[in-house]
Scaffold this motif. Structure first.
Motif, PDB file in Angstrom:
ATOM      1  N   VAL A 231       0.843  -1.195   0.000  1.00 35.40           N
ATOM      2  CA  VAL A 231       0.000   0.000   0.000  1.00 35.40           C
ATOM      3  C   VAL A 231       0.874   1.239   0.000  1.00 35.40           C
ATOM      4  O   VAL A 231       1.961   1.256   0.606  1.00 35.40           O
ATOM      5  CB  VAL A 231      -0.973   0.029   1.202  1.00 35.40           C
ATOM      6  CG1 VAL A 231      -1.994  -1.098   1.100  1.00 35.40           C
ATOM      7  CG2 VAL A 231      -0.226  -0.033   2.519  1.00 35.40           C
ATOM      8  N   LEU A 232       0.394   2.271  -0.690  1.00 35.47           N
ATOM      9  CA  LEU A 232       1.096   3.551  -0.755  1.00 35.47           C
ATOM     10  C   LEU A 232       0.705   4.387   0.450  1.00 35.47           C
ATOM     11  O   LEU A 232      -0.470   4.695   0.651  1.00 35.47           O
ATOM     12  CB  LEU A 232       0.727   4.271  -2.050  1.00 35.47           C
ATOM     13  CG  LEU A 232       1.399   5.616  -2.318  1.00 35.47           C
ATOM     14  CD1 LEU A 232       2.906   5.438  -2.458  1.00 35.47           C
ATOM     15  CD2 LEU A 232       0.802   6.249  -3.577  1.00 35.47           C
ATOM     16  N   LEU A 233       1.691   4.774   1.257  1.00 33.03           N
ATOM     17  CA  LEU A 233       1.441   5.552   2.465  1.00 33.03           C
ATOM     18  C   LEU A 233       1.528   7.049   2.217  1.00 33.03           C
ATOM     19  O   LEU A 233       0.710   7.819   2.723  1.00 33.03           O
ATOM     20  CB  LEU A 233       2.449   5.176   3.551  1.00 33.03           C
ATOM     21  CG  LEU A 233       2.467   3.745   4.049  1.00 33.03           C
ATOM     22  CD1 LEU A 233       3.569   3.581   5.087  1.00 33.03           C
ATOM     23  CD2 LEU A 233       1.115   3.350   4.621  1.00 33.03           C
ATOM     24  N   ALA A 234       2.550   7.472   1.465  1.00 34.56           N
ATOM     25  CA  ALA A 234       2.794   8.910   1.336  1.00 34.56           C
ATOM     26  C   ALA A 234       3.579   9.207   0.071  1.00 34.56           C
ATOM     27  O   ALA A 234       4.337   8.372  -0.433  1.00 34.56           O
ATOM     28  CB  ALA A 234       3.563   9.426   2.552  1.00 34.56           C
ATOM     29  N   LEU A 235       3.389  10.420  -0.424  1.00 34.80           N
ATOM     30  CA  LEU A 235       4.155  10.958  -1.537  1.00 34.80           C
ATOM     31  C   LEU A 235       4.868  12.211  -1.043  1.00 34.80           C
ATOM     32  O   LEU A 235       4.256  13.051  -0.366  1.00 34.80           O
ATOM     33  CB  LEU A 235       3.242  11.306  -2.711  1.00 34.80           C
ATOM     34  CG  LEU A 235       2.515  10.123  -3.363  1.00 34.80           C
ATOM     35  CD1 LEU A 235       1.370  10.626  -4.235  1.00 34.80           C
ATOM     36  CD2 LEU A 235       3.479   9.276  -4.183  1.00 34.80           C
ATOM     37  N   VAL A 236       6.133  12.341  -1.375  1.00 35.43           N
ATOM     38  CA  VAL A 236       6.931  13.486  -0.938  1.00 35.43           C
ATOM     39  C   VAL A 236       7.331  14.277  -2.173  1.00 35.43           C
ATOM     40  O   VAL A 236       7.961  13.747  -3.091  1.00 35.43           O
ATOM     41  CB  VAL A 236       8.180  13.026  -0.159  1.00 35.43           C
ATOM     42  CG1 VAL A 236       8.966  14.234   0.341  1.00 35.43           C
ATOM     43  CG2 VAL A 236       7.784  12.122   1.004  1.00 35.43           C
ATOM     44  N   THR A 237       6.939  15.547  -2.212  1.00 34.66           N
ATOM     45  CA  THR A 237       7.226  16.408  -3.356  1.00 34.66           C
ATOM     46  C   THR A 237       7.745  17.754  -2.867  1.00 34.66           C
ATOM     47  O   THR A 237       7.717  18.054  -1.674  1.00 34.66           O
ATOM     48  CB  THR A 237       5.968  16.646  -4.208  1.00 34.66           C
ATOM     49  OG1 THR A 237       5.007  17.385  -3.445  1.00 34.66           O
ATOM     50  CG2 THR A 237       5.348  15.330  -4.665  1.00 34.66           C
ATOM     51  N   ALA A 238       8.171  18.576  -3.816  1.00 40.36           N
ATOM     52  CA  ALA A 238       8.611  19.924  -3.476  1.00 40.36           C
ATOM     53  C   ALA A 238       7.427  20.780  -3.070  1.00 40.36           C
ATOM     54  O   ALA A 238       6.307  20.609  -3.556  1.00 40.36           O
ATOM     55  CB  ALA A 238       9.325  20.552  -4.669  1.00 40.36           C
ATOM     56  N   TYR A 239       7.692  21.720  -2.183  1.00 43.75           N
ATOM     57  CA  TYR A 239       6.716  22.768  -1.856  1.00 43.75           C
ATOM     58  C   TYR A 239       6.943  23.933  -2.804  1.00 43.75           C
ATOM     59  O   TYR A 239       8.088  24.383  -2.995  1.00 43.75           O
ATOM     60  CB  TYR A 239       6.875  23.213  -0.412  1.00 43.75           C
ATOM     61  CG  TYR A 239       6.068  24.438  -0.062  1.00 43.75           C
ATOM     62  CD1 TYR A 239       4.681  24.423  -0.164  1.00 43.75           C
ATOM     63  CD2 TYR A 239       6.691  25.616   0.351  1.00 43.75           C
ATOM     64  CE1 TYR A 239       3.935  25.550   0.138  1.00 43.75           C
ATOM     65  CE2 TYR A 239       5.947  26.743   0.655  1.00 43.75           C
ATOM     66  CZ  TYR A 239       4.562  26.705   0.547  1.00 43.75           C
ATOM     67  OH  TYR A 239       3.830  27.822   0.837  1.00 43.75           O
ATOM     68  N   LEU A 240       5.878  24.442  -3.422  1.00 46.55           N
ATOM     69  CA  LEU A 240       5.971  25.551  -4.368  1.00 46.55           C
ATOM     70  C   LEU A 240       5.543  26.835  -3.660  1.00 46.55           C
ATOM     71  O   LEU A 240       4.356  27.028  -3.376  1.00 46.55           O
ATOM     72  CB  LEU A 240       5.075  25.290  -5.580  1.00 46.55           C
ATOM     73  CG  LEU A 240       5.348  23.988  -6.336  1.00 46.55           C
ATOM     74  CD1 LEU A 240       4.417  23.853  -7.531  1.00 46.55           C
ATOM     75  CD2 LEU A 240       6.802  23.907  -6.776  1.00 46.55           C
ATOM     76  N   PRO A 241       6.486  27.714  -3.360  1.00 51.19           N
ATOM     77  CA  PRO A 241       6.171  28.924  -2.586  1.00 51.19           C
ATOM     78  C   PRO A 241       5.152  29.811  -3.299  1.00 51.19           C
ATOM     79  O   PRO A 241       5.212  30.017  -4.510  1.00 51.19           O
ATOM     80  CB  PRO A 241       7.527  29.638  -2.477  1.00 51.19           C
ATOM     81  CG  PRO A 241       8.545  28.569  -2.693  1.00 51.19           C
ATOM     82  CD  PRO A 241       7.926  27.607  -3.656  1.00 51.19           C
ATOM     83  N   GLY A 242       4.218  30.312  -2.506  1.00 55.33           N
ATOM     84  CA  GLY A 242       3.223  31.231  -3.034  1.00 55.33           C
ATOM     85  C   GLY A 242       2.186  30.589  -3.922  1.00 55.33           C
ATOM     86  O   GLY A 242       1.477  31.285  -4.653  1.00 55.33           O
ATOM     87  N   ALA A 243       2.058  29.269  -3.869  1.00 56.18           N
ATOM     88  CA  ALA A 243       1.156  28.572  -4.786  1.00 56.18           C
ATOM     89  C   ALA A 243      -0.302  28.723  -4.368  1.00 56.18           C
ATOM     90  O   ALA A 243      -0.633  28.701  -3.186  1.00 56.18           O
ATOM     91  CB  ALA A 243       1.522  27.096  -4.854  1.00 56.18           C
ATOM     92  N   SER A 244      -1.163  28.883  -5.368  1.00 57.01           N
ATOM     93  CA  SER A 244      -2.609  28.799  -5.161  1.00 57.01           C
ATOM     94  C   SER A 244      -3.190  28.004  -6.311  1.00 57.01           C
ATOM     95  O   SER A 244      -2.644  28.008  -7.421  1.00 57.01           O
ATOM     96  CB  SER A 244      -3.253  30.190  -5.094  1.00 57.01           C
ATOM     97  OG  SER A 244      -3.089  30.882  -6.325  1.00 57.01           O
ATOM     98  N   ASP A 245      -4.286  27.284  -6.050  1.00 59.57           N
ATOM     99  CA  ASP A 245      -4.853  26.474  -7.124  1.00 59.57           C
ATOM    100  C   ASP A 245      -5.860  27.284  -7.932  1.00 59.57           C
ATOM    101  O   ASP A 245      -6.237  28.399  -7.576  1.00 59.57           O
ATOM    102  CB  ASP A 245      -5.454  25.173  -6.586  1.00 59.57           C
ATOM    103  CG  ASP A 245      -6.745  25.377  -5.805  1.00 59.57           C
ATOM    104  OD1 ASP A 245      -7.630  26.117  -6.276  1.00 59.57           O
ATOM    105  OD2 ASP A 245      -6.897  24.767  -4.723  1.00 59.57           O
ATOM    106  N   GLY A 246      -6.283  26.684  -9.040  1.00 52.74           N
ATOM    107  CA  GLY A 246      -7.097  27.409 -10.003  1.00 52.74           C
ATOM    108  C   GLY A 246      -8.456  27.834  -9.503  1.00 52.74           C
ATOM    109  O   GLY A 246      -9.056  28.758 -10.071  1.00 52.74           O
ATOM    110  N   TRP A 247      -8.967  27.184  -8.472  1.00 52.79           N
ATOM    111  CA  TRP A 247     -10.250  27.640  -7.936  1.00 52.79           C
ATOM    112  C   TRP A 247     -10.094  28.955  -7.188  1.00 52.79           C
ATOM    113  O   TRP A 247     -11.083  29.572  -6.817  1.00 52.79           O
ATOM    114  CB  TRP A 247     -10.873  26.569  -7.045  1.00 52.79           C
ATOM    115  CG  TRP A 247     -11.182  25.309  -7.801  1.00 52.79           C
ATOM    116  CD1 TRP A 247     -10.684  24.072  -7.579  1.00 52.79           C
ATOM    117  CD2 TRP A 247     -12.052  25.189  -8.931  1.00 52.79           C
ATOM    118  NE1 TRP A 247     -11.176  23.187  -8.491  1.00 52.79           N
ATOM    119  CE2 TRP A 247     -12.022  23.834  -9.332  1.00 52.79           C
ATOM    120  CE3 TRP A 247     -12.855  26.091  -9.658  1.00 52.79           C
ATOM    121  CZ2 TRP A 247     -12.761  23.363 -10.422  1.00 52.79           C
ATOM    122  CZ3 TRP A 247     -13.574  25.617 -10.742  1.00 52.79           C
ATOM    123  CH2 TRP A 247     -13.535  24.274 -11.111  1.00 52.79           C
TER     124      TRP A 247
END
Length: 382
Positions: free
Chosen positions: A137-153
Motif C-alpha cells: 500500500v502507498l502511504l505517502a508521496l513526498v514532493t517539493a513545496y511551491l512557494p506562493g502557490a494557489s490552485d485554479g479555484w
C-alpha cells in the motif's frame, strides 16, 4: 533523542494518522536519509533538497540525532481528500488517507515524467509504501513545496472576475507539454502510445454517466435534462466511433484546481486519476484531458457569476476567449513537439458533455450546492 540503532521505531510511529504539528511528517523526511526497514519501502525520484532541511540531514554513523521540531510543519488551508503537510517550507508530505493499494498511477507517472525531463510539476522526491498481508500500500508521496502557490479555484476565479484571459495561453502550453511528455518512451513506460482498431469504453462510460445523471437529478433540472436526453445521446455519438486514435496515459482529472500558480509560473499536480471513475483504462485519448480542462473554465465562469455577481454575458465572453486561447496554444505546442496527431478534436465536445454529466453525478452524491455549475454550463450549450 531518537536512536538510529533502532530505526524501526521511527517508522512504526508513522503508522498512526499524521497531522501537521505532530512531528510525524518531519520524522519521515529525516528517516528517508536512513536505511529503510522492512516492511516499508521507498521509491526515489529526485534527491531531497538540502536548503531549508538542515535539521533533517543525517549522518547514519551517529548513534542519535536531535528529534525534529513539530514547529517545522504546517497544513494547507483547503479541503483535501488526503492530508498534506508542509515541512520546513521546502517539501510536502501527502499522506494517503486511507493508504492506497499498489499499483497506483502516481509513482509510475512520477518516475516517467522524471525520466523524460518534464518539470512543470512539483518536483517528486519519493513514494513511501508498506508491505502487509494483503499486498503493498502507498502511504505517502513526498514532493517539493511551491512557494506562493494557489490552485485554479482561487487564481482562475480571480482572473474571471478581472475579465483577464491571458493566462489561458500558458495553460494550453502546459497541457501540450504534459501530453507530449506522456507520449515519450521511458524505462517506466516503454510503449506510451497505443493504437487500437476500436475503443468502445469511452462511449459506454458516457452512456452510463447519462443514465446515472438522469436518474439522480430531480426537480426542474431533472425535467430539463430528461427533455434533452436525445440531444445528449446524439452529441455523445462520436465516442462510439473511436478507432485508431492515439491513446496515452493522460492526467485523468485535469481541471484548474490541479494547476497551481506559484512564484515561478504554473505547475500541474495530483496524478491520482479521477476519484469518481475507478474502471477506466490507463490509456485514453488526449482529448479527454483537454475537455475536462476546458469545462473547468466553464465552471470558473459559473462560480464568478454565482459568488461575485458577474454579468452572465461578460462571463460567457470571458469563457469563450479563455477556451479559444487555451486550445489554440495547445494545438500549436503539440505541433512544436511533432505530436499533432495526439489530438482528435472531434472528441472534445462529447468528452465535455460527459464531464458535465459526471459533475452532476458528483453534486448529487456528494455536494448538492455544486449543481448550479454543470447545469449552468449545459443550459448554455443546449
Amino acid at each position: 533523542m531518537i536512536s538510529l540503532l533502532n530505526p524501526r521505531s521511527v517508522w512504526e510511529r508513522l503508522n498512526d494518522a499524521p497531522r501537521a504539528g505532530d512531528g510525524r511528517s518531519s520524522e519521515l523526511i529525516r528517516a528517508l536519509n536512513c536505511k529503510i526497514p522492512a516492511p516499508f519501502a521507498v521509491r526515489r525520484f529526485h534527491p531531497l533538497p538540502s536548503a531549508g532541511l538542515d535539521d533533517f540531514s543525517t549522518d547514519i554513523q551517529l548513534a542519535s540525532v536531535p528529534e525534529p521540531s513539530p514547529a517545522a510543519e504546517r497544513g494547507f488551508d483547503v479541503d483535501q481528500t488526503n492530508h498534506s503537510v508542509i515541512v520546513s517550507e521546502s517539501v510536502v508530505v501527502k499522506w494517503l488517507t486511507p493508504p492506497a493499494p499498489l499499483p497506483a498511477p502516481t509513482p509510475d507517472v512520477f518516475a516517467h515524467l522524471t525520466a523524460v525531463g518534464f518539470t512543470a510539476t512539483a518536483m517528486p522526491y519519493a513514494a513511501v509504501s508498506r508491505h502487509d498481508d494483503e499486498g503493498e500500500v502507498l502511504l505517502a508521496l513526498v514532493t517539493a513545496y511551491l512557494p506562493g502557490a494557489s490552485d485554479g479555484w482561487e487564481w482562475c476565479v480571480d482572473e474571471a472576475v478581472a475579465d483577464n484571459a491571458g493566462f489561458a495561453t500558458e495553460l494550453g502550453i502546459l497541457t501540450a507539454d504534459l501530453h507530449a511528455a506522456m507520449a515519450t518512451p521511458s524505462e517506466t513506460f516503454p510503449d506510451p502510445v497505443q493504437y487500437v482498431p476500436a475503443h468502445p469504453e469511452p462511449h459506454a462510460r458516457a452512456l452510463r454517466a447519462l443514465r446515472e445523471a438522469l436518474a439522480l437529478i430531480d426537480g426542474e433540472d431533472g425535467a430539463w435534462l430528461m427533455a434533452r436526453a436525445q440531444d445528449f445521446l446524439a452529441a455523445l455519438d462520436p465516442l462510439a466511433r473511436i478507432s485508431n486514435v492515439p491513446l496515452i496515459r493522460i492526467h485523468g482529472d485535469l481541471h484548474v484546481g490541479q494547476i497551481l500558480r506559484w512564484r515561478n509560473g504554473y505547475a500541474v499536480i495530483d496524478f491520482d486519476g479521477n476519484p469518481t471513475v475507478t474502471d477506466a483504462s490507463p490509456f485514453q485519448p488526449a482529448a479527454r484531458d483537454l475537455a475536462q480542462l476546458t469545462t473547468s473554465l466553464e465552471h470558473v465562469s459559473q462560480v464568478a457569476i454565482q459568488r461575485y455577481d458577474i454579468n452572465p454575458s461578460t462571463a460567457e465572453e470571458w469563457t469563450s476567449t479563455a477556451r479559444d486561447r487555451l486550445k489554440s496554444a495547445y494545438y500549436a505546442r503539440l505541433g512544436e513537439h511533432g505530436q499533432s496527431t495526439l489530438l482528435d478534436s472531434s472528441l472534445l465536445r462529447p468528452f465535455e458533455i460527459e464531464q458535465e454529466l459526471r459533475e452532476l453525478i458528483y453534486s448529487a452524491r456528494h455536494l448538492p450546492r455544486w449543481r448550479y455549475a454543470p447545469m449552468g454550463v449545459l443550459r448554455s450549450w443546449f
